[in-house]
Design a protein around this motif. Structure first.
Motif, PDB file in Angstrom:
ATOM      1  N   CYS A   1       0.834  -1.210   0.000  1.00 39.79           N
ATOM      2  CA  CYS A   1       0.000   0.000   0.000  1.00 39.79           C
ATOM      3  C   CYS A   1       0.866   1.257   0.000  1.00 39.79           C
ATOM      4  CB  CYS A   1      -0.949  -0.015   1.193  1.00 39.79           C
ATOM      5  SG  CYS A   1      -2.028  -1.473   1.183  1.00 39.79           S
ATOM      6  N   THR A   2       2.007   1.190   0.678  1.00 42.66           N
ATOM      7  CA  THR A   2       2.943   2.313   0.701  1.00 42.66           C
ATOM      8  C   THR A   2       3.536   2.510  -0.693  1.00 42.66           C
ATOM      9  OG1 THR A   2       3.441   1.924   3.030  1.00 42.66           O
ATOM     10  CG2 THR A   2       5.070   3.187   1.762  1.00 42.66           C
ATOM     11  N   THR A   3       3.922   1.410  -1.347  1.00 41.96           N
ATOM     12  CA  THR A   3       4.486   1.493  -2.699  1.00 41.96           C
ATOM     13  C   THR A   3       3.456   2.047  -3.682  1.00 41.96           C
ATOM     14  OG1 THR A   3       5.963  -0.360  -2.251  1.00 41.96           O
ATOM     15  CG2 THR A   3       5.531   0.147  -4.571  1.00 41.96           C
ATOM     16  N   GLU A   4       2.226   1.511  -3.626  1.00 43.16           N
ATOM     17  CA  GLU A   4       1.179   1.959  -4.553  1.00 43.16           C
ATOM     18  C   GLU A   4       0.884   3.446  -4.357  1.00 43.16           C
ATOM     19  OE1 GLU A   4      -3.185   0.450  -6.123  1.00 43.16           O
ATOM     20  OE2 GLU A   4      -2.677   0.131  -4.023  1.00 43.16           O
ATOM     21  N   GLY A   5       0.707   3.861  -3.104  1.00 48.78           N
ATOM     22  CA  GLY A   5       0.448   5.278  -2.827  1.00 48.78           C
ATOM     23  C   GLY A   5       1.589   6.160  -3.293  1.00 48.78           C
TER      24      GLY A   5
ATOM     25  N   GLY B   1     -11.498  -8.856   3.488  1.00 47.31           N
ATOM     26  CA  GLY B   1     -10.630  -7.692   3.369  1.00 47.31           C
ATOM     27  C   GLY B   1     -10.790  -7.039   2.017  1.00 47.31           C
ATOM     28  N   ILE B   2     -10.127  -5.924   1.848  1.00 51.95           N
ATOM     29  CA  ILE B   2     -10.189  -5.187   0.581  1.00 51.95           C
ATOM     30  C   ILE B   2      -9.281  -5.865  -0.440  1.00 51.95           C
ATOM     31  CG2 ILE B   2      -9.564  -3.026  -0.566  1.00 51.95           C
ATOM     32  CD1 ILE B   2     -10.506  -1.512   1.869  1.00 51.95           C
ATOM     33  N   GLU B   3      -9.865  -6.168  -1.583  1.00 54.21           N
ATOM     34  CA  GLU B   3      -9.080  -6.649  -2.723  1.00 54.21           C
ATOM     35  C   GLU B   3      -8.566  -5.403  -3.448  1.00 54.21           C
ATOM     36  OE1 GLU B   3     -10.307  -9.997  -5.622  1.00 54.21           O
ATOM     37  OE2 GLU B   3     -11.005  -8.142  -6.542  1.00 54.21           O
ATOM     38  N   ARG B   4      -7.248  -5.287  -3.576  1.00 53.48           N
ATOM     39  CA  ARG B   4      -6.650  -4.108  -4.198  1.00 53.48           C
ATOM     40  C   ARG B   4      -7.267  -3.891  -5.583  1.00 53.48           C
ATOM     41  NH1 ARG B   4      -2.154  -1.986  -2.366  1.00 53.48           N
ATOM     42  NH2 ARG B   4      -1.462  -3.926  -1.405  1.00 53.48           N
TER      43      ARG B   4
ATOM     44  N   LYS C   1      -1.869  -5.983  -9.045  1.00 55.69           N
ATOM     45  CA  LYS C   1      -0.479  -6.192  -8.630  1.00 55.69           C
ATOM     46  C   LYS C   1       0.180  -4.815  -8.736  1.00 55.69           C
ATOM     47  CE  LYS C   1      -0.766 -10.709  -8.314  1.00 55.69           C
ATOM     48  NZ  LYS C   1      -1.800 -10.914  -7.298  1.00 55.69           N
ATOM     49  N   VAL C   2       0.868  -4.394  -7.691  1.00 58.74           N
ATOM     50  CA  VAL C   2       1.361  -3.020  -7.603  1.00 58.74           C
ATOM     51  C   VAL C   2       2.366  -2.636  -8.695  1.00 58.74           C
ATOM     52  CG1 VAL C   2       2.601  -1.372  -6.132  1.00 58.74           C
ATOM     53  CG2 VAL C   2       0.809  -2.814  -5.149  1.00 58.74           C
TER      54      VAL C   2
END
Length: 158
Positions: A45-49, A117-120, A139-140
């Motif tokens: 999530c940090t990488t994607e953001g 949970g949340i599916e990206r 996938k990020v």
């Protein structure tokens, strides 16, 4: 009920970072990227953001607003946003109303245990408020570039 590509996205209002309230209908005339991610302060999530942060000027040039959404609360979002230098708002969806609208709550397995949970997932909404594109089971690596290409293409058509 969830939204499908080509359909109008039902209007919603949600609390976001920076003491803002996001109302979809108030963003008409601009494209909107809404990306759902599982949890603040986690590696993917940090990488994607960070990828969205680093390409914000490109999204701005394509008349596109970026919004991140997870079930974390506003305090966690504010900390995550500040720590990572995010230049866009994060929506707190504690009641999962947006998650349900976009059908991103899925049964997931972690360390052999199942949980919801949340599916990206990422959604691109056009200037008229219709869902233009969706990406599920994201996938990020390379994802933000794909979304940016779609946003540019959509912007060029408008």
């Amino acid at each position: 009920m969830s939204v499908s590509p080509g359909q109008p996205v039902p209007d919603f209002t949600a609390q976001a970072t920076n003491d803002t309230t996001v109302t979809l209908s108030e963003l008409r005339g601009r494209q909107v990227v809404i990306y759902f991610y599982p949890k603040d302060h986690t590696p993917g999530c940090t990488t994607e953001g960070g990828d969205f942060r680093d390409h914000k000027a490109d999204f701005d040039a394509a008349n596109t607003v970026i919004l991140g959404v997870s079930r974390d609360g506003l305090r966690a979002h504010e900390n995550f946003k500040a720590k990572q230098g995010f230049n866009f708002e994060l929506i707190a969806d504690k009641d999962e109303s947006l998650c349900r609208l976009f059908d991103v709550i899925k049964l997931k397995k972690l360390y052999g245990k199942e949980h919801l949970g949340i599916e990206r997932s990422t959604f691109l909404i056009d200037t008229e408020g219709r869902l233009a594109r969706e990406w599920r089971k994201v996938k990020v690596p390379g994802h933000v570039a794909d979304v940016l290409d779609a946003a540019r293409e959509l912007h060029a058509q408008s």
